[in-house]
Design a protein around this motif. Sequence first.
Motif, PDB file in Angstrom:
ATOM      1  N   HIS A   5       0.823  -1.197   0.000  1.00  0.00           N
ATOM      2  CA  HIS A   5       0.000   0.000   0.000  1.00  0.00           C
ATOM      3  C   HIS A   5       0.862   1.255   0.000  1.00  0.00           C
ATOM      4  N   ALA A   6       1.968   1.207   0.748  1.00  0.00           N
ATOM      5  CA  ALA A   6       2.869   2.356   0.777  1.00  0.00           C
ATOM      6  C   ALA A   6       3.466   2.615  -0.604  1.00  0.00           C
ATOM      7  N   GLY A   7       3.839   1.538  -1.307  1.00  0.00           N
ATOM      8  CA  GLY A   7       4.380   1.693  -2.658  1.00  0.00           C
ATOM      9  C   GLY A   7       3.364   2.280  -3.614  1.00  0.00           C
ATOM     10  N   ILE A   8       2.116   1.837  -3.505  1.00  0.00           N
ATOM     11  CA  ILE A   8       1.048   2.381  -4.351  1.00  0.00           C
ATOM     12  C   ILE A   8       0.851   3.863  -4.063  1.00  0.00           C
ATOM     13  N   THR A   9       0.914   4.229  -2.774  1.00  0.00           N
ATOM     14  CA  THR A   9       0.740   5.634  -2.394  1.00  0.00           C
ATOM     15  C   THR A   9       1.847   6.499  -2.974  1.00  0.00           C
ATOM     16  N   ILE A  10       3.085   6.008  -2.911  1.00  0.00           N
ATOM     17  CA  ILE A  10       4.207   6.765  -3.482  1.00  0.00           C
ATOM     18  C   ILE A  10       3.987   6.999  -4.972  1.00  0.00           C
ATOM     19  N   PHE A 137      -2.302   9.236   6.039  1.00  0.00           N
ATOM     20  CA  PHE A 137      -2.130   8.326   4.902  1.00  0.00           C
ATOM     21  C   PHE A 137      -2.804   6.978   5.165  1.00  0.00           C
ATOM     22  N   LYS A 138      -2.887   6.580   6.424  1.00  0.00           N
ATOM     23  CA  LYS A 138      -3.582   5.325   6.736  1.00  0.00           C
ATOM     24  C   LYS A 138      -5.037   5.399   6.289  1.00  0.00           C
ATOM     25  N   ASN A 139      -5.666   6.539   6.527  1.00  0.00           N
ATOM     26  CA  ASN A 139      -7.069   6.691   6.153  1.00  0.00           C
ATOM     27  C   ASN A 139      -7.268   6.821   4.651  1.00  0.00           C
ATOM     28  N   SER A 147      -6.986   5.420  -6.994  1.00  0.00           N
ATOM     29  CA  SER A 147      -6.130   6.236  -7.852  1.00  0.00           C
ATOM     30  C   SER A 147      -5.300   5.359  -8.779  1.00  0.00           C
ATOM     31  N   LEU A 148      -4.788   4.244  -8.265  1.00  0.00           N
ATOM     32  CA  LEU A 148      -4.012   3.327  -9.110  1.00  0.00           C
ATOM     33  C   LEU A 148      -4.875   2.799 -10.250  1.00  0.00           C
ATOM     34  N   ALA A 149      -6.124   2.455  -9.931  1.00  0.00           N
ATOM     35  CA  ALA A 149      -7.040   1.988 -10.979  1.00  0.00           C
ATOM     36  C   ALA A 149      -7.270   3.077 -12.022  1.00  0.00           C
ATOM     37  N   CYS A 150      -7.379   4.320 -11.574  1.00  0.00           N
ATOM     38  CA  CYS A 150      -7.562   5.438 -12.504  1.00  0.00           C
ATOM     39  C   CYS A 150      -6.337   5.633 -13.383  1.00  0.00           C
ATOM     40  N   VAL A 151      -5.150   5.513 -12.794  1.00  0.00           N
ATOM     41  CA  VAL A 151      -3.916   5.660 -13.570  1.00  0.00           C
ATOM     42  C   VAL A 151      -3.828   4.568 -14.631  1.00  0.00           C
ATOM     43  N   ALA A 227       7.158   1.168  -6.337  1.00  0.00           N
ATOM     44  CA  ALA A 227       6.742   2.429  -6.940  1.00  0.00           C
ATOM     45  C   ALA A 227       7.631   2.797  -8.121  1.00  0.00           C
ATOM     46  N   GLY A 228       8.939   2.571  -7.990  1.00  0.00           N
ATOM     47  CA  GLY A 228       9.855   2.868  -9.090  1.00  0.00           C
ATOM     48  C   GLY A 228       9.572   2.024 -10.317  1.00  0.00           C
ATOM     49  N   ALA A 229       9.256   0.737 -10.102  1.00  0.00           N
ATOM     50  CA  ALA A 229       8.935  -0.147 -11.228  1.00  0.00           C
ATOM     51  C   ALA A 229       7.669   0.323 -11.933  1.00  0.00           C
TER      52      ALA A 229
END
Length: 426
Positions: A5-10, A137-139, A147-151, A227-229
């Motif tokens: 989840h942290a990677g997705i947020t980044i 960020f937890k919330n 957002s990932l789905a939108c991207v 996140a970098g990948a």
Amino acid sequence: MGWIHAGITIFCFAAPSAVMAMPFAIGNAGFLGGMILCLIVTGASILGAKLLLRLKLLYPDCKTFGDIGFQVLGTPGKIWGNLIQLGNFCLFMPCALRFCGLALKGIGNFPGFDECVDYYVFVVAFVCLVTTQVRSFKNAQCFTVLSLACVIGMVLSMVYASFRYENPHKIPAMWFGNPEPEEGLRLIRLAGGCSIAAWAFIPGFLTVELSSCLAEPSEFNKSLLLAGALNVLGFCAGCVVIARWGYKVGEVIAVTPVMAWTPGLAVNSVFNACQLGGNFVSYMLDSVPLGRFCQRAWAPDFKDTWSAGDIGRYLTYTLPVFAFALTLSVFTPSINVLLDFTTALTTPWVSHVYPAVIYWRLKTRGGINVPPQPMTIKEKLIVSYVFLVGCLAVFACFVKAIGFLVFEELRPKFQVGCDGWLLWKP
């Protein structure tokens, strides 16, 4: 929060805006040139964030970017860190608001709004204000997945559009650089590609705050690699679009003069709907550390419950920043120019220069309760690499920002207001 989840947020912190510009970066830097540039900057950004993470592990009680700077450089370090990080948040929020307004307009014109983007900004403004209330960020975890789905939806829309619709003005891209005949224009466009690579992936902005949300902060290293990948994959999609449409696409892909972006077409509506959802979340993620900073500065004893009273109070803490963002979004003559100079003044500094400087300072002179230690050869190479990439990125970002004002062909439209209440237009 888990490391995934942290990677997705980044990744989603900048991706909803960045994926629209990745084809532009590839077109102006070339297929190989753009990908090499992406790998160099992404690698330096990951290493810069790792330096920050090492400092965070040394000072686990630090909750913000400025707190880390205070431990190493004292009050000047705290001021410097807060200025470049929170300054970026303040100046990017108007851009996110504008992007949301443009996305809503792209889905379909509202009766009576004509071509005035400001009206659409006013429509989305209340929703953006509501998103600032997530507080942490937890919330925001479920929203980052959205957002990932939108991207992903935006990337698929771009790729589909590039195969479904031809660009009648296609000029094939190059492997390195771009085919602009004028040397000055060619260099400015190349700098534009560098600028986008610099702000498309910015883990340093969230490292201290986000790693605090992990049960085991050291797992944040996995988040950075994930996140970098994802960022590199976004640039790969940009290569596909440029291979189909040529190098000369819009800085925002949806302004490229092709049939795909005609209002009413399904691919255009899907792209803009995903852009709208993704930039809502970008605005939210920007507001979390900024809102917390305001709350801690103005009400350090805030109880942070979800009672009606605390909800109202937290809303008042975030309201001035929202008002500032809305004002800039409406009254800035060009949001592109604002984004360019915000990038040059803050982004490489946060991602590269600041982490390298404070890590070097800690190792050579020590910090609070941490004595100086000799740096290994590996550490020296990492710090030097991150610092050098940061300095080059600062230079490229300023060249792009100034060059796009100097060259008339690249200069954006300047206007404050709309037809009927036009305040200024050169």
